[in-house]
Scaffold this motif. Sequence first.
Motif, short mmCIF file in Angstrom:
data_model
loop_
_atom_site.label_atom_id
_atom_site.label_comp_id
_atom_site.label_asym_id
_atom_site.label_seq_id
_atom_site.Cartn_x
_atom_site.Cartn_y
_atom_site.Cartn_z
N ALA A 164 -74.29 20.96 -0.53
CA ALA A 164 -73.03 20.84 0.21
C ALA A 164 -72.11 19.75 -0.32
N VAL A 165 -72.60 18.89 -1.19
CA VAL A 165 -71.81 17.76 -1.69
C VAL A 165 -70.56 18.23 -2.43
N GLU A 166 -69.43 17.61 -2.09
CA GLU A 166 -68.18 17.80 -2.82
C GLU A 166 -67.83 16.45 -3.45
N ALA A 167 -68.11 16.30 -4.72
CA ALA A 167 -67.98 15.00 -5.37
C ALA A 167 -66.54 14.69 -5.73
N ASP A 168 -66.15 13.44 -5.52
CA ASP A 168 -64.85 12.92 -5.95
C ASP A 168 -65.04 12.30 -7.33
N MET A 169 -64.63 13.02 -8.36
CA MET A 169 -64.90 12.59 -9.72
C MET A 169 -64.17 11.29 -10.08
N VAL A 170 -63.03 11.05 -9.47
CA VAL A 170 -62.31 9.80 -9.74
C VAL A 170 -63.12 8.62 -9.21
N ARG A 171 -63.65 8.73 -8.01
CA ARG A 171 -64.43 7.64 -7.42
C ARG A 171 -65.80 7.50 -8.08
N LEU A 172 -66.25 8.55 -8.78
CA LEU A 172 -67.52 8.47 -9.50
C LEU A 172 -67.39 7.81 -10.87
N LYS A 173 -66.19 7.47 -11.27
CA LYS A 173 -65.97 6.91 -12.61
C LYS A 173 -66.91 5.74 -12.87
#
Length: 268
Positions: A164-173
Amino acid sequence: MFACEAHRGNPVAVVHDAAGLDDEAMARFARWTNLSETTFLLPAASEAADYRLRIFTPGGELPFAGHPTLGSCHAWLEAGGLPRDAQTIVQECAAGLITIRRQAGQLAFAAPPLRRSGPMEAALLRQAIDALGLRDECVLDHQWVDNGPLWCALLLDSAATVLAVEADMVRLKGLNLGIVGAQDASHDADFEVRAFVPDLGVPEDPVTGSLNAGIAQWLIAEDIAPSRYVAAQGSRLGRAGRVSVERAGDTIWVGGVTRTLISGEARF
């Protein structure tokens, strides 16, 4: 790689006879293929190895990666490579010597030692949880599982939460992050895994051998996982990756199905 059905695993492009290519040519070709990894087969520099491998993502070179290791070994054998030992092949890469075995029609690599383990730092953990949009109580544990690509991982409360995870790629930088959760007993796999690597030009990797190797070393050592299990990966991407994990003595073997789907010539 890692799937019985064509186009349902994780592809790798393998370039044979790459000794004449310089670093920029390899990097440029890897950007052009735009796959998770592109590899280059070279003569071994070590007398203990059967061949040498360089591994590139669209964003740069890796010291080690799992599915390129198995896919490149498959390609090397298929092209007539003859290992010193009938049952094992030794690959040389930036991370050192990697042993690969043939068993029951599949290839499996021996998980390399972790370069870093132990809990994630508080600030890094907070970044990961927030970037994935998770509630704190969904995270059962966390760990560095770095065997070259700087992996860290979160153990979540279920496979359903993982999916179910929707990852925020900007915050994962700045993070190479894996998540894992136990599957239902009715599923053909024991765990569900996802891998996020936005800095390498691959926001979510379909099936990831190195991450699964690190997770296996962590979960088996903590008695969270049995000594033999199967991990599913790529479900959210329409893939059907299956990674086989087995501890034999002090070695954890990570393997899966390998097959050739495209062959031809690459011009540089």
